[in-house]
Enzyme design. Structure first.
Site, PDB file in Angstrom:
ATOM      1  N   LYS A  13     -16.997  36.177 -18.409  1.00 26.14           N
ATOM      2  CA  LYS A  13     -18.441  36.348 -18.330  1.00 26.14           C
ATOM      3  C   LYS A  13     -19.039  36.458 -19.729  1.00 26.14           C
ATOM      4  O   LYS A  13     -18.353  36.886 -20.662  1.00 26.14           O
ATOM      5  CB  LYS A  13     -18.767  37.654 -17.575  1.00 26.14           C
ATOM      6  CG  LYS A  13     -18.491  37.619 -16.089  1.00 26.14           C
ATOM      7  CD  LYS A  13     -18.853  38.970 -15.452  1.00 26.14           C
ATOM      8  CE  LYS A  13     -18.540  38.992 -13.977  1.00 26.14           C
ATOM      9  NZ  LYS A  13     -19.391  38.071 -13.190  1.00 26.14           N
TER      10      LYS A  13
ATOM     11  N   ARG B 196     -13.636  37.442  -3.457  1.00 23.18           N
ATOM     12  CA  ARG B 196     -13.233  36.823  -2.187  1.00 23.18           C
ATOM     13  C   ARG B 196     -11.720  36.679  -2.091  1.00 23.18           C
ATOM     14  O   ARG B 196     -11.158  36.690  -1.002  1.00 23.18           O
ATOM     15  CB  ARG B 196     -13.964  35.477  -2.030  1.00 23.18           C
ATOM     16  CG  ARG B 196     -13.682  34.490  -3.114  1.00 23.18           C
ATOM     17  CD  ARG B 196     -14.737  33.385  -3.200  1.00 23.18           C
ATOM     18  NE  ARG B 196     -15.962  33.826  -3.898  1.00 23.18           N
ATOM     19  CZ  ARG B 196     -17.021  33.054  -4.102  1.00 23.18           C
ATOM     20  NH1 ARG B 196     -17.026  31.806  -3.648  1.00 23.18           N
ATOM     21  NH2 ARG B 196     -18.081  33.515  -4.742  1.00 23.18           N
TER      22      ARG B 196
HETATM   23  N1  BES Z   1     -18.801  40.731  -9.324  1.00 20.28           N
HETATM   24  C1  BES Z   1     -19.447  39.478  -9.394  1.00 20.28           C
HETATM   25  C2  BES Z   1     -20.786  39.439  -8.642  1.00 20.28           C
HETATM   26  C3  BES Z   1     -21.865  40.349  -9.139  1.00 20.28           C
HETATM   27  C4  BES Z   1     -22.907  39.846  -9.892  1.00 20.28           C
HETATM   28  C5  BES Z   1     -21.900  41.684  -8.801  1.00 20.28           C
HETATM   29  C6  BES Z   1     -23.940  40.658 -10.308  1.00 20.28           C
HETATM   30  C7  BES Z   1     -22.925  42.509  -9.216  1.00 20.28           C
HETATM   31  C8  BES Z   1     -23.947  41.980  -9.970  1.00 20.28           C
HETATM   32  C9  BES Z   1     -18.544  38.415  -8.791  1.00 20.28           C
HETATM   33  O1  BES Z   1     -17.197  38.639  -8.897  1.00 20.28           O
HETATM   34  C10 BES Z   1     -18.841  37.154  -9.529  1.00 20.28           C
HETATM   35  O2  BES Z   1     -18.560  37.097 -10.681  1.00 20.28           O
HETATM   36  N2  BES Z   1     -19.381  36.156  -8.833  1.00 20.28           N
HETATM   37  C11 BES Z   1     -19.705  34.920  -9.420  1.00 20.28           C
HETATM   38  C12 BES Z   1     -19.232  33.849  -8.493  1.00 20.28           C
HETATM   39  C13 BES Z   1     -19.310  32.471  -9.079  1.00 20.28           C
HETATM   40  C14 BES Z   1     -18.280  32.307 -10.166  1.00 20.28           C
HETATM   41  C15 BES Z   1     -19.094  31.479  -7.980  1.00 20.28           C
HETATM   42  C16 BES Z   1     -21.220  34.861  -9.604  1.00 20.28           C
HETATM   43  O3  BES Z   1     -21.933  35.365  -8.748  1.00 20.28           O
HETATM   44  O4  BES Z   1     -21.650  34.367 -10.638  1.00 20.28           O
HETATM   45 MN    MN Z   2     -16.419  37.894 -10.735  1.00 22.47          MN
END
Ligand code: BES
Ligand code: MN
Ligand code: ZN
Length: 488
Positions: A265, A339
């Protein structure tokens, strides 16, 4: 661990009003009519309360909001909080009134002149929830949680409501503490230890370590944690207060920190990913509340505790891993890790417990935050009756929740070239394709709800019932769902 403020009900004694130290609370209905104890306050302060109630500022208050009379003459109290609240107010206004009290309580003594009011449950709850403050890492901040006394005409008739509110609020505090805790403190091991401590209140708690998870075939969960120094764990909490019925299963995403892994990230805001175990936090909070209020239901809580780190051993984009169900997954993006954790523990929950229903909670996608903001969690379900019961429970508790769709069309985007499924679709409908990924791991006969709490588990600013940070979203709604639909 954050302690609940102490709260008690006692007989009305008008003669305590003049000399009570700390803060005082009076309720005044819309028509401005003062009850007996409010009249005493008014007399002692030589009419200050009446002048306050007649002011334009008072008439502009919403139900449940308060004005503060600071350092009133004629009394020892440091302030009188005048809360506008009718005798028959709606639960939301009553919780707001409670929050006005809880917000003022911080470390002080509070005497609440509740008079003849009998149904104080929502006021207790609002009060306890808003009194929460996460101060474990603030050196020198040992104000204490505050001491609240409700003076009422019939204390006995308030006891049960008070005990109920305390049990559920304790569950919410537990969830909030877990979510607020930084990831260097709340490692997977520390998390499991805190859950094991729930044995003291009668829960059965079992911790599955990596060797066992490997035997069980939970390779997608293990793959997420393999780049971390902290061992992956699955913790099972069982409450068996019901009869012989199959349990309701609660399944929670417990990513103690989500860097994204190799699909790392960006730095900005990454610190928020300490809350990526919010689903597991809510599950733990519900289990604690059920035990403390001795719920007549069978409920099993299962959480997958992992840390998603980039490392020489971390999983890569393009890896193919086999889930416990047997489906193979192509990992397109290591940041879509929640997931991968959930699919294994959801399968495990169904294989071992054959639950009557299954609810998973997860801070799963940024896409749900884009769709619903911070007002509502996203609710996906294969079962109308269960979904509607949940939506009703969450609305009764004032915890925002909004139904979202499922559908084969969304699932189609998850087709993989090399494996049975891939872990991400495209950007469109990202929260729905995530839900469809999970759907694949739900047996047809299992009534199931997936709740994406990414937008509601932790907030950047204070809300009515919580200071900024963790909300404990869902503990009350699920506790209510259990009491209304799963108790014997
Ligand atoms: N933990 C994150 C989602 C999240 C985002 C939680 C903001 C709380 C606040 C999750 O694991 C994630 O990174 N999701 C990605 C998925 C994508 C790579 C398909 C996302 O939402 O960007
Ligand atoms: Mn994630
Ligand atoms: Zn995540």
């Amino acid at each position: 661990m954050t302690e609940l403020p102490s709260m008690a009900v006692s007989d009305t004694d008008l003669d305590r009003i003049a000399d009570a130290q700390g803060r005082m609370v009076v309720f005044v209905p819309e028509n401005g009519k003062l009850d007996q104890s409010a009249r005493r306050v008014n007399r002692l302060t030589r009419g200050a309360l009446e002048r306050c109630v007649e002011s334009a500022r008072f008439s502009k208050l919403k139900e449940g909001e308060a004005l503060e009379l600071a350092f009133p003459t004629g009394m020892l109290a440091s302030a009188v909080h005048v809360i506008r609240l009718d005798r028959r107010a709606n639960p939301e206004a009553e919780r707001r009134a409670g929050a006005a009290i809880g917000g003022a309580a911080k470390g002080s003594q509070v005497l609440i002149l509740a008079g003849g009011r009998q149904k104080l449950g929502h006021i207790f709850m609002g009060c306890l929830l808003r009194a929460y403050a996460f101060t474990d890492h603030k050196t020198g901040d040992d104000e204490g949680a505050g001491e609240l006394t409700f003076m009422v005409s019939k204390p006995e008739s308030c006891d049960a409501d008070l005990r109920h509110a305390q049990a559920v609020a304790d569950g919410v505090y537990f969830a909030r503490d877990l979510v607020n805790e930084p990831a260097n403190v709340l490692t997977t091991t520390e998390f499991a230890t805190r859950l094991e401590a729930l044995r003291a209140i009668g829960l059965r708690v079992e911790v599955l370590e990596e060797d066992r998870l490997r035997e069980l075939g939970m390779e997608t969960l293990l793959a997420v944690g393999q780049g971390s120094e902290s061992p992956s764990k699955v913790v099972i909490m069982e409450w068996t207060g019901g009869g012989k019925e199959a349990p309701l299963a609660l399944v929670g995403k417990g990513v103690v920190f989500d860097t994204g892994g190799i699909s790392i990230k960006p730095a900005g805001g990454m610190e928020d990913m300490t809350m990526d175990m919010g689903g597991a936090g809510t599950v733990a909070g519900v289990m604690k509340a059920l035990a403390l209020r001795n719920a007549a239901a069978n409920v099993v809580g299962i959480v997958g505790l992992v840390e998603n780190m980039p490392d020489g051993r971390a999983q890569r984009p393009g890896d193919v891993v086999r889930s416990m169900k047997g489906d193979t997954v192509e990992v397109i993006n290591t940041d879509a890790e929640g997931r991968l954790v959930l699919c294994d523990i959801m399968w495990y929950a169904q294989a071992r417990f054959e639950p009557r229903g299954m609810i998973d909670l997860a801070t799963l996608t940024g896409a749900i935050v884009v769709a619903l903001g911070h007002e509502n969690a996203g609710v996906f379900s294969n079962d109308e009756a269960l979904a509607n019961a949940f939506l009703e429970a969450s609305s009764d508790e004032g915890e925002g929740a909004w139904r979202m769709p499922l559908g084969d069309g969304y699932a189609r985007g998850l087709k993989s070239r090399v494996a049975d499924v891939k872990n991400v679709g495209g950007r469109p409908g990202g929260a729905v394709t995530a839900a469809e990924f999970l759907h694949r791991f739900v047996k047809d006969e299992t009534p199931w709800i997936h709740i994406d709490i990414a937008g509601v588990a932790s907030l950047a600013s204070a809300s009515t019932l919580a200071p900024k940070g963790a909300t404990g979203w869902g503990v009350r709604a699920i506790d209510r769902l259990v009491s209304e639909r799963f108790e014997v």
